[in-house]
Design a protein around this motif. Structure first.
Motif, PDB file in Angstrom:
ATOM      1  N   UNK A 249       0.760  -1.265   0.096  1.00 57.26           N
ATOM      2  CA  UNK A 249       0.187  -0.002   0.116  1.00 57.26           C
ATOM      3  C   UNK A 249       0.882   1.358  -0.081  1.00 57.26           C
ATOM      4  N   UNK A 250       2.045   1.223   0.526  1.00 53.74           N
ATOM      5  CA  UNK A 250       2.941   2.575   0.675  1.00 53.74           C
ATOM      6  C   UNK A 250       3.574   2.538  -0.684  1.00 53.74           C
ATOM      7  N   UNK A 251       3.845   1.551  -1.162  1.00 55.40           N
ATOM      8  CA  UNK A 251       4.340   1.731  -2.632  1.00 55.40           C
ATOM      9  C   UNK A 251       3.274   2.337  -3.462  1.00 55.40           C
ATOM     10  N   UNK A 252       2.187   1.735  -3.584  1.00 59.88           N
ATOM     11  CA  UNK A 252       1.221   2.132  -4.521  1.00 59.88           C
ATOM     12  C   UNK A 252       0.823   3.729  -4.308  1.00 59.88           C
ATOM     13  N   UNK A 253       1.029   4.207  -3.117  1.00 62.81           N
ATOM     14  CA  UNK A 253       0.556   5.457  -2.835  1.00 62.81           C
ATOM     15  C   UNK A 253       1.479   6.429  -2.847  1.00 62.81           C
ATOM     16  N   UNK A 254       2.817   6.052  -3.326  1.00 60.12           N
ATOM     17  CA  UNK A 254       3.802   7.039  -3.774  1.00 60.12           C
ATOM     18  C   UNK A 254       4.954   6.832  -2.917  1.00 60.12           C
ATOM     19  N   UNK A 255       5.386   5.672  -2.638  1.00 63.23           N
ATOM     20  CA  UNK A 255       6.805   5.329  -1.848  1.00 63.23           C
ATOM     21  C   UNK A 255       6.770   6.162  -0.415  1.00 63.23           C
ATOM     22  N   UNK A 256       5.558   6.048   0.288  1.00 60.01           N
ATOM     23  CA  UNK A 256       5.291   6.422   1.440  1.00 60.01           C
ATOM     24  C   UNK A 256       6.286   5.954   2.781  1.00 60.01           C
ATOM     25  N   UNK A 257       6.408   6.682   3.646  1.00 61.22           N
ATOM     26  CA  UNK A 257       6.672   6.318   4.980  1.00 61.22           C
ATOM     27  C   UNK A 257       5.925   6.092   6.133  1.00 61.22           C
ATOM     28  N   UNK A 258       5.929   5.112   6.789  1.00 61.63           N
ATOM     29  CA  UNK A 258       5.087   4.783   7.973  1.00 61.63           C
ATOM     30  C   UNK A 258       6.009   4.669   9.422  1.00 61.63           C
ATOM     31  N   UNK A 259       5.796   5.343  10.279  1.00 57.61           N
ATOM     32  CA  UNK A 259       6.653   5.160  11.462  1.00 57.61           C
ATOM     33  C   UNK A 259       5.516   5.177  12.651  1.00 57.61           C
ATOM     34  N   UNK A 260       5.661   4.227  13.751  1.00 58.59           N
ATOM     35  CA  UNK A 260       4.725   4.371  14.883  1.00 58.59           C
ATOM     36  C   UNK A 260       5.807   4.630  16.233  1.00 58.59           C
TER      37      UNK A 260
END
Length: 322
Positions: A249-260
């Motif tokens: 999903x992160x790839x498909x939406x524009x190489x996004x970063x997710x952190x917690x």
């Protein structure tokens, strides 16, 4: 001494105001007589069972007061010193023993209650905008729960760094508080969908970062607010836990970063805790950072504080007074 404990998991009604022995500081510890105790969502997660604890449990990870006794091996903190601390359990009580390395002296001229009200949430806001995603002048960010304790502080810190701030709030009263903290754009999510509003404000370009403490209710659309290679910083879950995420999903939406992130990772050393604390307290003393105590209750009414916090009826910081 009096303390608020729970012997079973559940709603606010499981909190009991009861007598327990006053602790004695061990090696490397200090005994603190509390003047103020901070209430945080983590406390409700422990009480409900979302975070596992051993029962019975005295919740609370943030307080301030006066050092009443010092254990062996402690030289950096003196009896009678005014201090604040965060990151340990057992704060919902008249007294607590704390590792000396966890406490920070309150500077002269700063009220202990305000220092307590600012400490955990202020350190959180500090690491979010200086370290997790270091905001730069001219950048735009979205802060969910803009009238909450972290939201109000994060908005002010983002403005100090020269950023444009968009916030989400639920009511007209909370919008006024968010604007007073410096928010450039305030979206009432109870009336309009925040995603198209962010698209309108950014001209469709998206955002470099979203700071999200809400979780389940906002997560998917927060991702959609981001520009390519943007950061979703998920630092809370007031609406519930986020479902598992497929990395694709992160790839498909524009190489996004997710952190917690969590505060413990950003105050892992004494030097880092000191740096963040001194900067936070310095802004407060210089009048650059306003700390709002939105609800103050006696320690015995901790259940009422939890109900207000979970019901999203609070603005700013919730404080209990022993």
């Amino acid at each position: 001494m009096k303390a608020v404990r729970f012997h079973e998991l559940g709603g606010p009604e499981v909190l009991r105001y009861e007598d327990i022995p006053t602790p004695t500081p061990g090696e490397g510890q200090v005994l603190v007589r509390h003047e103020a105790v901070g209430v945080n969502f983590k406390d409700t997660y422990e009480r409900s069972g979302a975070y596992k604890v051993a029962l019975p449990f005295t919740t609370g990870g943030e307080a301030g007061g006066v050092v009443e006794a010092v254990g062996s091996g402690v030289s950096s903190i003196k009896k009678g010193q005014r201090i604040v601390y965060q990151g340990t359990g057992g704060a919902y009580a008249d007294y607590a023993t704390v590792a000396a390395t966890k406490v920070m002296p309150v500077p002269d001229g700063l009220d202990v209650k305000l220092a307590t009200a600012s400490f955990l949430q202020g350190l959180t806001a500090h690491y979010l905008c200086t370290s997790t995603f270091p905001l730069q002048a001219g950048q735009t960010c979205l802060v969910h729960a803009g009238a909450g304790g972290v939201g109000l502080l994060l908005t002010q810190m983002a403005k100090l760094r020269g950023a444009t701030v968009i916030t989400t709030v639920s009511t007209a009263e909370k919008e006024a508080l968010s604007r007073a903290a410096g928010a450039d754009h305030v979206i009432r999510y109870t009336e309009v969908d925040f995603l198209p509003e962010v698209e309108r404000i950014t001209g469709g370009a998206g955002l470099p970062v979203v700071y999200d403490s809400v979780g389940k209710d906002t997560f998917d659309r927060s991702l959609d607010c981001l520009a390519p290679r943007g950061y979703l910083v998920l630092f809370g879950q007031s609406s519930g836990r986020v479902a598992p995420v497929d990395p694709q999903t992160l790839n498909a939406k524009g190489s996004l970063f997710l952190t917690r992130p969590t505060l413990g990772s950003y105050t892992a050393t004494a030097d880092e805790l000191r740096w963040r604390s001194l900067e936070l307290f310095g802004w407060m003393r210089d009048g650059k950072l306003n700390v709002r105590i939105g609800l103050e209750l006696p320690l015995a009414k901790a259940a009422e504080a939890h109900r207000a916090l979970e019901g999203r009826q609070t603005t700013g910081k919730v404080v209990l007074v022993p």
